[in-house]
Design an enzyme around this catalytic site. Structure first.
Site, PDB file in Angstrom:
ATOM      1  N   SER A  32       0.859  -1.194   0.000  1.00  0.00           N
ATOM      2  CA  SER A  32       0.000   0.000   0.000  1.00  0.00           C
ATOM      3  C   SER A  32       0.891   1.238   0.000  1.00  0.00           C
ATOM      4  O   SER A  32       2.009   1.208   0.538  1.00  0.00           O
ATOM      5  CB  SER A  32      -0.871   0.013   1.253  1.00  0.00           C
ATOM      6  OG  SER A  32      -1.532   1.264   1.373  1.00  0.00           O
ATOM      7  N   TYR A  40      -1.275  -0.544  10.449  1.00  0.00           N
ATOM      8  CA  TYR A  40      -1.469  -1.110   9.098  1.00  0.00           C
ATOM      9  C   TYR A  40      -0.333  -0.652   8.193  1.00  0.00           C
ATOM     10  O   TYR A  40       0.252  -1.454   7.449  1.00  0.00           O
ATOM     11  CB  TYR A  40      -2.826  -0.655   8.558  1.00  0.00           C
ATOM     12  CG  TYR A  40      -3.094  -0.891   7.085  1.00  0.00           C
ATOM     13  CD1 TYR A  40      -3.571  -2.120   6.619  1.00  0.00           C
ATOM     14  CD2 TYR A  40      -2.906   0.135   6.152  1.00  0.00           C
ATOM     15  CE1 TYR A  40      -3.846  -2.315   5.261  1.00  0.00           C
ATOM     16  CE2 TYR A  40      -3.177  -0.056   4.802  1.00  0.00           C
ATOM     17  CZ  TYR A  40      -3.650  -1.272   4.361  1.00  0.00           C
ATOM     18  OH  TYR A  40      -3.920  -1.459   3.019  1.00  0.00           O
TER      19      TYR A  40
HETATM   20  P1  NAP Z   1     -11.536  -5.988   0.174  1.00  0.00           P
HETATM   21  O1  NAP Z   1     -12.372  -5.608  -0.981  1.00  0.00           O
HETATM   22  O2  NAP Z   1     -12.021  -5.716   1.544  1.00  0.00           O
HETATM   23  O3  NAP Z   1     -11.166  -7.540   0.023  1.00  0.00           O
HETATM   24  C1  NAP Z   1     -10.336  -8.145   0.982  1.00  0.00           C
HETATM   25  C2  NAP Z   1     -10.158  -9.593   0.649  1.00  0.00           C
HETATM   26  O4  NAP Z   1      -9.263 -10.150   1.616  1.00  0.00           O
HETATM   27  C3  NAP Z   1     -11.441 -10.385   0.718  1.00  0.00           C
HETATM   28  O5  NAP Z   1     -11.406 -11.357  -0.317  1.00  0.00           O
HETATM   29  C4  NAP Z   1     -11.374 -11.055   2.076  1.00  0.00           C
HETATM   30  O6  NAP Z   1     -12.014 -12.317   2.114  1.00  0.00           O
HETATM   31  C5  NAP Z   1      -9.877 -11.298   2.194  1.00  0.00           C
HETATM   32  N1  NAP Z   1      -9.444 -11.480   3.574  1.00  0.00           N
HETATM   33  C6  NAP Z   1      -9.551 -10.617   4.607  1.00  0.00           C
HETATM   34  N2  NAP Z   1      -9.020 -11.164   5.703  1.00  0.00           N
HETATM   35  C7  NAP Z   1      -8.579 -12.399   5.368  1.00  0.00           C
HETATM   36  C8  NAP Z   1      -7.943 -13.453   6.063  1.00  0.00           C
HETATM   37  N3  NAP Z   1      -7.653 -13.379   7.371  1.00  0.00           N
HETATM   38  N4  NAP Z   1      -7.636 -14.582   5.366  1.00  0.00           N
HETATM   39  C9  NAP Z   1      -7.923 -14.688   4.067  1.00  0.00           C
HETATM   40  N5  NAP Z   1      -8.527 -13.737   3.348  1.00  0.00           N
HETATM   41  C10 NAP Z   1      -8.855 -12.604   4.006  1.00  0.00           C
HETATM   42  O7  NAP Z   1     -10.082  -5.285   0.100  1.00  0.00           O
HETATM   43  P2  NAP Z   1      -9.222  -4.677  -1.103  1.00  0.00           P
HETATM   44  O8  NAP Z   1      -9.359  -3.229  -1.032  1.00  0.00           O
HETATM   45  O9  NAP Z   1      -9.502  -5.396  -2.367  1.00  0.00           O
HETATM   46  O10 NAP Z   1      -7.752  -5.023  -0.572  1.00  0.00           O
HETATM   47  C11 NAP Z   1      -6.911  -5.966  -1.181  1.00  0.00           C
HETATM   48  C12 NAP Z   1      -5.491  -5.629  -0.789  1.00  0.00           C
HETATM   49  O11 NAP Z   1      -5.164  -4.318  -1.275  1.00  0.00           O
HETATM   50  C13 NAP Z   1      -5.246  -5.592   0.721  1.00  0.00           C
HETATM   51  O12 NAP Z   1      -3.990  -6.153   1.014  1.00  0.00           O
HETATM   52  C14 NAP Z   1      -5.246  -4.108   1.033  1.00  0.00           C
HETATM   53  O13 NAP Z   1      -4.501  -3.818   2.196  1.00  0.00           O
HETATM   54  C15 NAP Z   1      -4.608  -3.558  -0.223  1.00  0.00           C
HETATM   55  N6  NAP Z   1      -4.885  -2.140  -0.467  1.00  0.00           N
HETATM   56  C16 NAP Z   1      -6.162  -1.682  -0.643  1.00  0.00           C
HETATM   57  C17 NAP Z   1      -6.376  -0.332  -0.863  1.00  0.00           C
HETATM   58  C18 NAP Z   1      -7.747   0.249  -1.063  1.00  0.00           C
HETATM   59  O14 NAP Z   1      -7.899   1.492  -1.012  1.00  0.00           O
HETATM   60  N7  NAP Z   1      -8.770  -0.565  -1.310  1.00  0.00           N
HETATM   61  C19 NAP Z   1      -5.279   0.546  -0.898  1.00  0.00           C
HETATM   62  C20 NAP Z   1      -4.003   0.049  -0.719  1.00  0.00           C
HETATM   63  C21 NAP Z   1      -3.806  -1.296  -0.505  1.00  0.00           C
HETATM   64  P3  NAP Z   1     -13.519 -12.543   2.684  1.00  0.00           P
HETATM   65  O15 NAP Z   1     -14.344 -11.443   2.159  1.00  0.00           O
HETATM   66  O16 NAP Z   1     -13.882 -13.868   2.171  1.00  0.00           O
HETATM   67  O17 NAP Z   1     -13.438 -12.473   4.140  1.00  0.00           O
END
Ligand code: NAP
Length: 256
Positions: free
Chosen positions: A151, A165
């Site tokens: 991130s 985080y």
């Molecule tokens: P999201 O839409 O909330 O999706 C998160 C995913 O991670 C879901 O598939 C969830 O599975 C899974 N997950 C959560 N906890 C878990 C665990 N303990 N074991 C296995 N799976 C788990 O999030 P996203 O925004 O796509 O984020 C994806 C990645 O991008 C993350 O690493 C996040 O930190 C990073 N990121 C996101 C942003 C942003 O603004 N969105 C910015 C920078 C970085 P379930 O739903 O099945 O629980």
């Protein structure tokens, strides 16, 4: 240089957190590019099944596997299921993550801090460790590529939101760089993608569904990213066009 492939002639790629958001968009992108895909998820069984159907519609093989990335037994089971269903694993996208809570560190409960570090850092360590074991050519594996999802928080610090985080993501960057060197002569490349602000459910999951709109003004390009704008960067780092790229953190963040 061509990419490692399974005996079926297609890359076999595990995507953790594949049921939603950036992970789901990545599964779709990889399936279009000819990958067989394992969709890891923790609780979103129906969402994961829908992502699998979408990937299969692109002509590839896909399975959903429930695994909590912070549980070492689940991680071992995830890779065992991947190999059992699809053949030797040649790629990992260590994407699963959460922010869980917004606020100053002094106001953040210890169990939340622990959960955030467990999933975002320990979970990635466990997944890339297992990937190294099964993909390393020296250990008899097929070689391959790993992409971690970091991130922009790792370098910005995320004050008043989630500094723990940000620290976990900085750990992911260090892990990526070190493991890249460890595996550089072993047929496995390791890189990270660092998104900025992306339109997914992660913000609602931290208790603030309006965060995206609230912090969009911080993004130099003036808008949040879409998951479909992150997925191609992940796919590029996994694929043969990035054959000389390892240890890189690729920021995909609209200037953030
Ligand atoms: P999201 O839409 O909330 O999706 C998160 C995913 O991670 C879901 O598939 C969830 O599975 C899974 N997950 C959560 N906890 C878990 C665990 N303990 N074991 C296995 N799976 C788990 O999030 P996203 O925004 O796509 O984020 C994806 C990645 O991008 C993350 O690493 C996040 O930190 C990073 N990121 C996101 C942003 C942003 O603004 N969105 C910015 C920078 C970085 P379930 O739903 O099945 O629980």
């Amino acid at each position: 240089m061509s990419s490692p492939q399974s005996p079926a002639g297609r890359p076999v790629t595990v995507v953790t957190g594949g049921s939603r958001g950036i992970g789901a968009a990545t599964v779709d992108h990889l399936a279009r590019q000819g990958h067989d895909v394992v969709v890891g998820y923790r609780s979103g069984r129906e969402e994961a099944a829908a992502v699998v159907s979408g990937a299969q519609a692109h002509g590839g093989r896909a399975v959903a596997v429930r695994a909590d990335v912070s549980d070492p037994d689940d991680v071992d089971a995830l890779f065992a299921a991947a190999a059992g269903h699809l053949g030797p694993v040649t790629g990992l996208v260590a994407n699963a993550g959460l922010t869980a809570h917004l606020g100053d560190l002094a106001d953040t409960p210890v169990d939340v801090v622990r959960q955030v570090i467990d999933v975002n850092l320990l979970g990635v360590v466990l997944c890339v460790r297992r990937a190294a074991q099964v993909m390393s050519r020296r250990r008899g594996g097929p070689g391959g590529a790993i992409v971690t999802v970091s991130s922009s928080a790792a370098t910005l610090g995320s004050a008043h939101e989630y500094v723990h985080y940000a620290a976990a993501k900085a750990g992911v960057d260090a892990l990526t760089m070190g493991l890249a060197k460890e595996l550089a002569d072993d047929g496995v490349r390791v890189n990270a993608v660092a998104p900025g602000l992306v339109r997914t459910d992660i913000h609602a999951g931290a208790g603030d569904a309006g965060r995206l709109e609230r912090v969009t003004a911080r993004v130099p390009m003036g808008r949040p990213g879409e998951p479909e704008e992150i997925a191609p960067a992940i796919a590029w780092l996994l694929g043969p066009d990035a054959g000389y790229v390892t240890g890189a953190v690729l920021r995909v963040a609209g200037g953030l």
